[in-house]
Design an enzyme around this catalytic site. Sequence first.
Site, PDB file in Angstrom:
ATOM      1  N   ALA A  52       2.349  46.992  44.006  1.00  0.00           N
ATOM      2  CA  ALA A  52       3.138  45.804  43.704  1.00  0.00           C
ATOM      3  C   ALA A  52       2.363  44.977  42.681  1.00  0.00           C
ATOM      4  CB  ALA A  52       3.412  44.981  44.963  1.00  0.00           C
ATOM      5  N   MET A  53       3.044  44.005  42.058  1.00  0.00           N
ATOM      6  CA  MET A  53       2.402  43.144  41.071  1.00  0.00           C
ATOM      7  C   MET A  53       2.936  41.726  41.207  1.00  0.00           C
ATOM      8  SD  MET A  53       0.268  42.632  38.700  1.00  0.00           S
ATOM      9  CE  MET A  53       0.040  41.144  37.745  1.00  0.00           C
ATOM     10  N   GLU A  54       2.011  40.768  41.170  1.00  0.00           N
ATOM     11  CA  GLU A  54       2.278  39.377  41.515  1.00  0.00           C
ATOM     12  C   GLU A  54       2.733  38.521  40.351  1.00  0.00           C
ATOM     13  OE1 GLU A  54      -2.185  39.548  40.465  1.00  0.00           O
ATOM     14  OE2 GLU A  54      -0.731  40.820  41.473  1.00  0.00           O
ATOM     15  N   GLU A 111      -0.767  43.971  33.603  1.00  0.00           N
ATOM     16  CA  GLU A 111      -2.168  43.738  34.001  1.00  0.00           C
ATOM     17  C   GLU A 111      -3.012  44.991  33.776  1.00  0.00           C
ATOM     18  OE1 GLU A 111      -4.401  41.508  37.708  1.00  0.00           O
ATOM     19  OE2 GLU A 111      -2.822  42.927  38.184  1.00  0.00           O
ATOM     20  N   GLU A 135       1.097  39.455  47.852  1.00  0.00           N
ATOM     21  CA  GLU A 135       1.625  39.014  46.561  1.00  0.00           C
ATOM     22  C   GLU A 135       2.009  37.540  46.600  1.00  0.00           C
ATOM     23  OE1 GLU A 135       1.016  41.069  44.325  1.00  0.00           O
ATOM     24  OE2 GLU A 135       0.729  42.797  45.634  1.00  0.00           O
TER      25      GLU A 135
END
Length: 850
Positions: A272-274, A137, A306
């Site tokens: 964090a990344m979803e 992203e 998330e």
Amino acid sequence: MQPMQKTHKLTKSQAEVRKKQIGNLGYRLRIHIDENRDYFEGLAQIEATVFRKDMDLVLDCADTEIMSIKNAEGQEILYRHQDHQLILESKNFAVAMLGDRLDLQITYRSRFSENGLGFFRFCDQADGRYYCYTDLEPFEAHRVFPCFDQPDLKIRFSLEVSAPAKWEVFANEPVLSTMLEGERRVWSFMETPPISTYVFSLVAGEYKVVEFGEFKVPMRVAGRHSQFHKIPVERMAEVAQLSLDYFEKLLDCEYPFRKHDQIFVPEYTSGAMENCGLVTFSEYWLSDSEMTHRQKMALDNTIAHEMAHMWFGNLVTMTWWGDLWLNESFATQLAYRCLAETGLYPEAMLAFTYEVKQMAMQADELSSTHPIVADCVDTEAAFANFDRITYEKGACVLQQMIALMGMPEFLQGIRGYLKKFAYSNATYQEFLACFGQEFFGELNAFCEDWFLSSGVNNLTVTSNKKGSYKIRQEAGSGSQRLRTHRVMGLALKIKDGQLIEVSKKPVVVKDQEVEVFRFEKDSIPDLVFLNHEDWAYARVFLDPDSLSKIAQVLPLIDRPFLRQQLWLTMGDMVERERMSPLTYLNLAIQLVEQETDSLIVLSILDDLQPFFSSYLPEPVKQTVRSQIFDMACRLLAKETDYGVLVRWFTTAVSAACTLNHLDALAEWLQSKQVGNLSLSKDYIYNGLYKLAYGRHKNTESLLRTMEAEDGRETGIKCARVIRLILKRDKQEDFFRILSQSGGSQDMLSWEMRAFFHPMQKGEQQELVLAYFDALPEIFASRDKIFCRSLMDSMFPLAYIEESLSQSVALLQRTDLNQVLRRGLTDRVDLMSRYQRICARVMQENYELQC
């Protein structure tokens, strides 16, 4: 292979053209990974419907060597590869097409990333194990495979990965099958539903895994072997399942994917990344120290945040990055509600007021503020808009939207939105249309005020001798717009040593002034507060009479939420130059020991930090630091709450400024104990940083002791930074860091902390000028992660006069990178405010009560 491209972007107009040209995308990806190579190989089989054959077709493709492009029959297709674009000219389409369907087979080789974006590879020095993961992203998927890298061209992915047999491989969907091939294994994954490229994910390596098959949706928690003991595995799964159940019920919509993995990955560039069905977490969350209540809530909030993205962002995705708030505002708002309404953290909405609303208003008052619905011209602007406006302000405005229409109507609208646009994309206007005609006019006016404009309004109480109390609205910083606010006014009076509620009244503020209370002479209140229950997104200031009584009123208030609001209001008044910093300091010193709510104590201590660094002139600062240090020492011996003890320790470390303070700190680190707090390795290193900045005589011996006891990766990094801090001549290291050499991006970010500390002010004067001289070229040519670290970790704020003048001078340039311009503008705002606050203190007679 081609040299690595440091910076590139996709414009909104380019994405709009491509959306009209192609659709109905399907990808079959085959990726081959060898642990000892700095590149990976791939085959991307791309199918798509082409609506326009009279235009060149442009794929995004960076850091990649194209081996061949063929059609399904093996015929070569001509192409051009320039910068980050792979171009198929329209005259070559005949070979690439099968009817209206595009059919490409691209064989390629790509570099592993050096900065954590794209596809990153990491070798754990503790045991030699390799770990790889993607982070895509907003515009990084094309570093992993050639693609149409924009959110509104959703793709059905089929993935096959060949990797060492001893590895684990994770993707968005469950494994369909595996096949052993000697010392290698091939993993085949189920096809995804249509998803955007930026939430595609591939994680591979010798990860340690725990599976939870008893939940409705299969869950796994994974991480590095050397770090796995730090992961709260059971807690991660429990909170994920609890939040999944909460959102399914709240949204009347089942979890949209087949499984939910949570994986901790090394040197991650965000919290964090979803990714769909596969959330990646930074190891920042992991510590050998016992987690405080506040740290546990922050991690659990991130888990819930998330999880909310699985619906907001993954199931329904914004059409373009200007509507990023449709992802982030919802995830931020609903995560706090989840924590509160599931009973995990009943105080979560109090934390929302402190953590979210305060950060939102601070960002909304800077020159760089922008509307929530942003004018996002390209992906570079999109990266800059991952900010407090998109996350925090958007969440606050959603809270106001809920108050405006009521939760049942709000839920009806967002449930309809999720059903209508499932596995597709939506715009801001399409989102609003889901709320029906009964709210159309009211919502339009609301959105003009809150989604399409920026800035914070100020609400102030005025009174006269006739007992009339009015609310006065001012445009405030970042906006000239007066808005409609709904507030709850509260009037309190002290009578016979007790606090009584004289009046409580909801008021709608539309114009510049409106009356809120009228009292007879014998019932004039001691305090009037305009934002009881925290309805308003506005700066709310106390009147002089209320402020004069605040020390008497605060200890009598039995509602923690109201006490918190009043402390935050006074902090706002200092920041907005409506209250003397010395008045606030005296109140904090007088009342913090009496405060019984740990969250309020923590917020007061947080708000004291600018007094150590920014709000006070040097003649005053040392006296204040000494007073706070002495108070911290006293309370470390009295306090029993672990989280509060930790915060008093870090406050003492921040406040320490004399040789006696540093001697005391050295004794604590030697004994690994201060008052009721046993010091873990992490807190000892925190203290060693301060000793190193002050070049205390015991720093080196204490550091050697720690190195002998602590072989952790974190300890090695800390020791390296501390030795750099101790150097008197940092010039060679400074230019090494600016050239991005001598370590990973993560290590360089750590080392940046060694420069420009206030305790070493004067030693690096020439490096301040070199820093600003280097910024334009670095921001024009280097990757965004390095640039962000350079501003966040290294900006020489201690040299405020030089930094302010250098920043102002740079802003006169017309060729300045826009991200750099934004960062400098924000810092000019802050430094100018600090100078004004310091000037006010110098004009006052300084007296600190004890």
